[in-house]
Design a protein around this motif. Structure first.
Motif, PDB file in Angstrom:
ATOM      1  N   PHE A   1      14.765   0.154 -18.537  1.00  0.00           N
ATOM      2  CA  PHE A   1      14.059   0.254 -19.811  1.00  0.00           C
ATOM      3  C   PHE A   1      14.991  -0.121 -20.959  1.00  0.00           C
ATOM      4  N   TYR A   2      14.355  -0.544 -22.057  1.00  0.00           N
ATOM      5  CA  TYR A   2      15.088  -0.770 -23.295  1.00  0.00           C
ATOM      6  C   TYR A   2      15.341   0.576 -23.948  1.00  0.00           C
ATOM      7  N   ASN A   3      16.577   0.823 -24.337  1.00  0.00           N
ATOM      8  CA  ASN A   3      16.942   2.087 -24.958  1.00  0.00           C
ATOM      9  C   ASN A   3      16.591   2.041 -26.442  1.00  0.00           C
ATOM     10  N   ASN A   4      15.288   1.909 -26.705  1.00  0.00           N
ATOM     11  CA  ASN A   4      14.751   1.900 -28.061  1.00  0.00           C
ATOM     12  C   ASN A   4      13.592   2.882 -28.121  1.00  0.00           C
ATOM     13  N   THR A   5      13.446   3.570 -29.219  1.00  0.00           N
ATOM     14  CA  THR A   5      12.324   4.495 -29.348  1.00  0.00           C
ATOM     15  C   THR A   5      11.021   3.727 -29.183  1.00  0.00           C
ATOM     16  N   GLY A   6      10.164   4.229 -28.319  1.00  0.00           N
ATOM     17  CA  GLY A   6       8.962   3.500 -27.945  1.00  0.00           C
ATOM     18  C   GLY A   6       9.189   2.815 -26.623  1.00  0.00           C
ATOM     19  N   GLY A   7      10.295   2.085 -26.523  1.00  0.00           N
ATOM     20  CA  GLY A   7      10.680   1.436 -25.274  1.00  0.00           C
ATOM     21  C   GLY A   7       9.653   0.422 -24.833  1.00  0.00           C
ATOM     22  N   SER A   8       9.769  -0.002 -23.599  1.00  0.00           N
ATOM     23  CA  SER A   8       8.785  -0.907 -23.010  1.00  0.00           C
ATOM     24  C   SER A   8       8.801  -0.720 -21.517  1.00  0.00           C
ATOM     25  N   SER A   9       7.727  -1.144 -20.895  1.00  0.00           N
ATOM     26  CA  SER A   9       7.637  -0.987 -19.445  1.00  0.00           C
ATOM     27  C   SER A   9       8.745  -1.754 -18.781  1.00  0.00           C
ATOM     28  N   GLY A  10       9.539  -1.055 -17.990  1.00  0.00           N
ATOM     29  CA  GLY A  10      10.650  -1.706 -17.335  1.00  0.00           C
ATOM     30  C   GLY A  10      10.287  -2.368 -16.039  1.00  0.00           C
ATOM     31  N   THR A  11       9.042  -2.154 -15.542  1.00  0.00           N
ATOM     32  CA  THR A  11       8.672  -2.795 -14.289  1.00  0.00           C
ATOM     33  C   THR A  11       8.557  -4.267 -14.536  1.00  0.00           C
ATOM     34  N   GLY A  12       9.740  -4.905 -14.600  1.00  0.00           N
ATOM     35  CA  GLY A  12       9.762  -6.316 -14.925  1.00  0.00           C
ATOM     36  C   GLY A  12       9.486  -6.555 -16.390  1.00  0.00           C
ATOM     37  N   GLY A  13       9.413  -5.486 -17.204  1.00  0.00           N
ATOM     38  CA  GLY A  13       9.117  -5.670 -18.598  1.00  0.00           C
ATOM     39  C   GLY A  13       7.682  -6.109 -18.818  1.00  0.00           C
ATOM     40  N   VAL A  14       6.818  -5.967 -17.844  1.00  0.00           N
ATOM     41  CA  VAL A  14       5.428  -6.416 -17.944  1.00  0.00           C
ATOM     42  C   VAL A  14       4.528  -5.185 -17.998  1.00  0.00           C
TER      43      VAL A  14
ATOM     44  N   GLY B   1       0.790  -1.216   0.000  1.00  0.00           N
ATOM     45  CA  GLY B   1       0.000   0.000   0.000  1.00  0.00           C
ATOM     46  C   GLY B   1       0.817   1.258   0.000  1.00  0.00           C
ATOM     47  N   GLY B   2       2.095   1.225   0.402  1.00  0.00           N
ATOM     48  CA  GLY B   2       2.848   2.450   0.489  1.00  0.00           C
ATOM     49  C   GLY B   2       4.160   2.443  -0.236  1.00  0.00           C
ATOM     50  N   ILE B   3       4.403   1.488  -1.135  1.00  0.00           N
ATOM     51  CA  ILE B   3       5.679   1.440  -1.830  1.00  0.00           C
ATOM     52  C   ILE B   3       5.652   2.387  -3.027  1.00  0.00           C
ATOM     53  N   PRO B   4       6.535   3.377  -3.061  1.00  0.00           N
ATOM     54  CA  PRO B   4       6.601   4.205  -4.270  1.00  0.00           C
ATOM     55  C   PRO B   4       7.213   3.399  -5.411  1.00  0.00           C
ATOM     56  N   THR B   5       6.570   3.413  -6.553  1.00  0.00           N
ATOM     57  CA  THR B   5       7.073   2.725  -7.743  1.00  0.00           C
ATOM     58  C   THR B   5       6.897   3.647  -8.938  1.00  0.00           C
ATOM     59  N   PHE B   6       7.474   3.247 -10.066  1.00  0.00           N
ATOM     60  CA  PHE B   6       7.193   3.974 -11.302  1.00  0.00           C
ATOM     61  C   PHE B   6       7.316   3.022 -12.484  1.00  0.00           C
ATOM     62  N   SER B   7       6.565   3.327 -13.516  1.00  0.00           N
ATOM     63  CA  SER B   7       6.587   2.523 -14.731  1.00  0.00           C
ATOM     64  C   SER B   7       7.131   3.364 -15.881  1.00  0.00           C
ATOM     65  N   ILE B   8       7.539   2.684 -16.937  1.00  0.00           N
ATOM     66  CA  ILE B   8       8.117   3.352 -18.094  1.00  0.00           C
ATOM     67  C   ILE B   8       7.009   3.652 -19.099  1.00  0.00           C
ATOM     68  N   ALA B   9       6.838   4.931 -19.447  1.00  0.00           N
ATOM     69  CA  ALA B   9       5.773   5.330 -20.365  1.00  0.00           C
ATOM     70  C   ALA B   9       6.256   5.430 -21.808  1.00  0.00           C
ATOM     71  N   GLY B  10       7.524   5.786 -21.993  1.00  0.00           N
ATOM     72  CA  GLY B  10       8.035   5.913 -23.349  1.00  0.00           C
ATOM     73  C   GLY B  10       9.517   6.213 -23.356  1.00  0.00           C
TER      74      GLY B  10
ATOM     75  N   VAL C   1      17.980   9.647 -26.192  1.00  0.00           N
ATOM     76  CA  VAL C   1      17.563  11.029 -25.928  1.00  0.00           C
ATOM     77  C   VAL C   1      16.886  11.163 -24.576  1.00  0.00           C
ATOM     78  N   SER C   2      15.804  10.421 -24.352  1.00  0.00           N
ATOM     79  CA  SER C   2      15.042  10.631 -23.120  1.00  0.00           C
ATOM     80  C   SER C   2      14.191   9.420 -22.778  1.00  0.00           C
ATOM     81  N   VAL C   3      13.726   9.387 -21.508  1.00  0.00           N
ATOM     82  CA  VAL C   3      12.787   8.377 -21.032  1.00  0.00           C
ATOM     83  C   VAL C   3      11.696   9.093 -20.240  1.00  0.00           C
ATOM     84  N   THR C   4      10.465   8.643 -20.417  1.00  0.00           N
ATOM     85  CA  THR C   4       9.323   9.215 -19.698  1.00  0.00           C
ATOM     86  C   THR C   4       8.773   8.167 -18.735  1.00  0.00           C
ATOM     87  N   ILE C   5       8.525   8.581 -17.493  1.00  0.00           N
ATOM     88  CA  ILE C   5       8.030   7.654 -16.482  1.00  0.00           C
ATOM     89  C   ILE C   5       6.728   8.163 -15.875  1.00  0.00           C
ATOM     90  N   ILE C   6       5.982   7.230 -15.289  1.00  0.00           N
ATOM     91  CA  ILE C   6       4.778   7.572 -14.521  1.00  0.00           C
ATOM     92  C   ILE C   6       4.950   7.000 -13.118  1.00  0.00           C
TER      93      ILE C   6
END
Length: 341
Positions: A231-244, A140-149, A154-159
């Protein structure tokens, strides 16, 4: 209010610190992690806590220390017996050495040789209540983040998810496998109101061309909060939270039962859907790393599973045994625990 465990994880943390990858150390018959939250504070005088899931008839030392220490090797302020266990309220005096401190760490540590412990912290001011959990305790209180793009090189976007409010975080990137520890600092962000936020960070020159990159958000205020991912350093990328895609948090497990020198049954929580895991056992203190392979299993639809594994011949007679589940698909997810044989 703030409740304080493995990482728990994390991976992302899985730090909890609060590993919070979350990796509890519990006795074989205990399926829950002892935690406690802060109810109230009398400045420089006392703090009142509410416990959860405490083992019955167990002795604990109560330690307080400076913020960031988690109470380890702190000043002993009391000893208590958990009685019937579960939830109870207790008040402890703030030691003279810590009077005047803005924040104080508090720890309840078994004094009977068991691995039971829990820690938290509080503001040494009226009320003093903390509204988030340390990273190693409780989903209930663990801060996490997922990979959005990702834009390659160049860059990575997270949520972010479940981030504490009004904290400040350094953003670090590093080579895959480092969890971002001691990485290249690319930004500093404020969590503001906390919870869910979207950020974009530049990929540092040192990591351009890398196939996979680890990223870490680490509090710089001493609160102890941290989360990591990759995260995969590819344009588009993929969710790095376990890749799931769409999966947040970390898998954890508790010990349900043990048959000496034969088998152990565990209850696993928050499995990522579609992942597969190898199971290892090893000597106590190894966290199961480099251990004896005993089985594999499929997480299927994810969530919770109860599984039983045979204890390998090499560990017969061991007093305590470490157990580890490790993804074999490259997601990087794992969890470990231990049990009395």
């Amino acid at each position: 209010m703030k409740r304080i465990v493995l990482n728990l994880l994390i991976l992302v943390i899985f730090c909890l610190t609060f590993s919070i990858n979350y990796t509890p150390a519990s006795a074989a018959t205990v399926a829950e992690i002892p935690t406690f939250s802060i109810l109230s504070v009398a400045v420089d005088t006392s703090v009142t806590v509410l416990t959860y899931n405490f083992p019955a008839s167990h002795g604990f030392d109560v330690l307080m220390g400076y913020m960031g220490t988690r109470g380890v090797n702190g000043i002993k302020v009391a000893t208590l017996n958990s009685g019937a266990g579960g939830s109870f309220i207790a008040t402890f005096n703030i030691p003279p050495e810590l009077r005047g401190q803005y924040q104080i760490a508090i720890r309840l540590q078994s004094n009977q040789g068991a691995a039971y412990h829990a820690y938290n912290w509080f503001y040494n001011q009226p009320g003093g209540i903390v509204t988030n959990y340390p990273p190693e305790y409780g989903d209930g209180g663990i801060p996490t983040f997922s990979i959005a793009g990702v834009v390659r090189d160049v860059s990575v976007t997270i949520i972010t998810h479940k981030f504490p409010a009004n904290d400040s975080f350094d953003v670090l990137m590093n080579y895959m496998g480092t969890r971002g520890i001691n990485g290249f600092k690319v930004a500093t962000v404020s969590s503001g109101a906390g919870g869910k936020m979207t950020f974009t960070f530049p990929i540092p020159d040192h990591l351009k061309g890398e196939y996979q990159i680890a990223i870490r958000l680490q509090s710089n205020t001493g609160s102890g909060f941290a989360a990591y991912n990759w995260f995969y350093n590819n344009t588009g990328g993929s969710s790095g939270t376990g890749g799931v895609q769409g999966y947040y948090g970390y898998p954890t497990f508790s010990i349900a039962s043990v048959i000496r020198n034969q088998s152990v049954t565990i209850m696993i929580y928050n499995l990522p859907p579609g992942d597969k895991f190898d199971v290892f056992m090893g000597p106590m203190g190894s966290q199961g790393q480099g251990g004896y392979y005993v089985s594999s299993f499929d997480a299927g639809a994810g969530g919770s599973q109860t599984l039983t594994f045979n204890i390998p011949n090499q560990l017969y007679g061991s007093y305590q045994i470490a157990l580890r589940i490790q993804s074999n698909t490259g997601t990087g997810l794992y969890a470990y625990n231990w049990f009395y044989n």
